[in-house]
Write an enzyme that holds these catalytic residues in place. Structure first.
Site, short mmCIF file in Angstrom:
data_model
loop_
_atom_site.label_atom_id
_atom_site.label_comp_id
_atom_site.label_asym_id
_atom_site.label_seq_id
_atom_site.Cartn_x
_atom_site.Cartn_y
_atom_site.Cartn_z
N TYR A 218 1.12 126.84 114.59
CA TYR A 218 2.17 126.50 115.54
C TYR A 218 2.17 127.31 116.83
CZ TYR A 218 3.57 123.74 111.62
OH TYR A 218 3.56 122.82 110.60
N PHE B 131 15.36 126.55 105.83
CA PHE B 131 15.31 125.10 106.05
C PHE B 131 13.88 124.64 106.27
CE2 PHE B 131 15.94 127.23 110.06
CZ PHE B 131 15.17 126.55 110.96
#
Length: 402
Positions: free
Chosen positions: A126, A402
């Site tokens: 990322y 999450f």
């Protein structure tokens, strides 16, 4: 709607949910339990997802929700919280992740959110999209074969009670909400996430017990018990303390549990636990990991949302390899409050937008990135001032995964 190598990338609908579940279970190697299947559609609605579709098969997915995140200075900012990023193993190396991320981040820009955050499963993917690790945590274990002795100066505040989790949920939620308003990186927590936790998914337990709860007026601890090679281990799932008294009181009870040979937990760098004990080596660090990554979507909006530790007058050249958030910016800080705007002045420091994301919550230090040649420095004094300004009074901590 976009097309990549004959594969369509489009917004998802609720009808895509079964295909999304199949993809995520395949890519992450696990099966969702019923509490997750019941609550994930509320936590991350399919309407907030993008999917890559090959024929009638979903082969790529990403989803987000708008979160309220605390930043240094006990302020809050709206952020795009990204989750469920997956590409089918049958469709790798076809540009699907970039296509999905392009659609998702364009929407984030149109929503006007200055920050994107993400719990990352792999550390090599990322950075190319402008993300950097921004919060870290330490895995610890305390072996109770050794005598656990608190220092004579460590208070014994008391005030801890035990309670069934089902009866304690409202108190736990209230304490969490007080705590997250103080801690950089912590997010407001939706009911759907609480429902998953208290629903006790089997895969969360890994053979351990259901949750036990310790309550204090200003804190709580949730833990499990697990038998491992004929020894009982207490696994601390979550400890949130608004005051140092609550923190100390909860740890005194946790380290007094009967029939427990070892306590395992995750703590932040600034957790005072080792300094409460007569032998700080009792708290053994067994691992360290990044718990949150961040990407700055709007440099002036993000930098003016938080407060700082010293005055500063500096020009930053920020490179964004993925979107158009980069540029040259004048950052001026007085009494902790920042002003930031584009400028044509020459830069004092040059850095990638991923590095700026890493620095944002105060955990990572600019001087270390400069030593790794990831911040180019023209003035060492400017680097010192910049490094000090971005620190935080309190260590950042991820509120909920999450």
């Amino acid at each position: 709607m976009a097309s990549t190598n004959g594969i369509t990338v489009r917004p998802a609908t609720s009808a895509d949910w079964p295909g999304i579940v199949q993809l995520l279970e395949t890519c992450f190697g696990t099966r969702y339990d019923q509490p997750e299947l019941d609550n994930i559609p509320d936590l991350f609605p399919a309407e907030r997802a993008f999917v890559a579709v090959d024929g009638d098969q979903i082969v790529g997915h990403t989803v987000d929700r708008t979160m309220t995140v605390t930043v240094p200075g006990e302020r809050t900012v709206g952020a795009c919280g990204v989750s469920g990023v997956a590409v089918a193993p049958t469709h790798r190396r076809r540009g699907l992740l970039r296509a999905l991320y392009t659609e998702q981040h364009a929407r984030t820009e149109s929503d006007g959110l200055p920050l994107t955050i993400f719990t990352v499963s792999e550390g090599t993917i990322y950075g190319r999209f402008g993300y950097g690790p921004t919060i870290a945590a330490n895995e610890i274990e305390i072996d109770k074969h050794a005598a656990i002795e608190f220092r004579s100066t460590t208070p014994d505040p008391g005030g801890v009670t035990i309670a069934p989790v089902a009866e304690a949920t409202s108190r736990i939620k209230a304490v969490y909400d007080r705590w997250r308003r103080l801690v950089p990186g912590a997010q407001a927590r939706p009911d759907a996430n609480w429902n998953i936790w208290f629903g006790e998914p089997e895969r969360y337990r890994d053979g351990a017990s259901t949750l036990f709860a310790l309550l204090h007026a200003d804190g709580y601890a949730l833990y499990r018990r697990q038998w491992r090679e004929h020894e009982s281990v207490a696994l601390l799932v979550e400890l949130r303390a608004v005051t140092s008294e609550a923190h100390t009181a909860l740890w005194r009870v946790l380290l007094s549990l009967d029939l427990v040979k070892k306590v395992e937990a995750d703590i932040a760098d600034d957790d005072p636990l080792p300094y409460l004990l007569a032998d700080p080596r009792t708290v053994k660090v067994t691992g360290r990991y990044d718990s949150l990554w961040a990407r700055i979507m709007d440099v002036p909006a993000a930098l003016t949302a938080r407060t700082y530790q010293r005055d500063l007058d500096i020009v930053l050249a920020v490179d964004d390899p993925f979107r158009n958030a980069g540029g040259t910016f004048a950052l001026r800080i007085r009494d902790g409050i920042a002003e930031c705007e584009p400028t044509t002045r020459p830069a004092d420091l040059e850095l990638g937008i991923d590095v700026l994301g890493s620095l944002y919550f105060g955990t990572y230090r600019a001087r270390n990135f400069a030593a790794a040649n990831r911040i180019q420095v023209k003035d060492r004094t400017a680097l010192r001032d910049f490094d000090q300004a971005f620190t935080s009074d309190r260590e950042a901590c991820l509120g909920w995964f999450f």
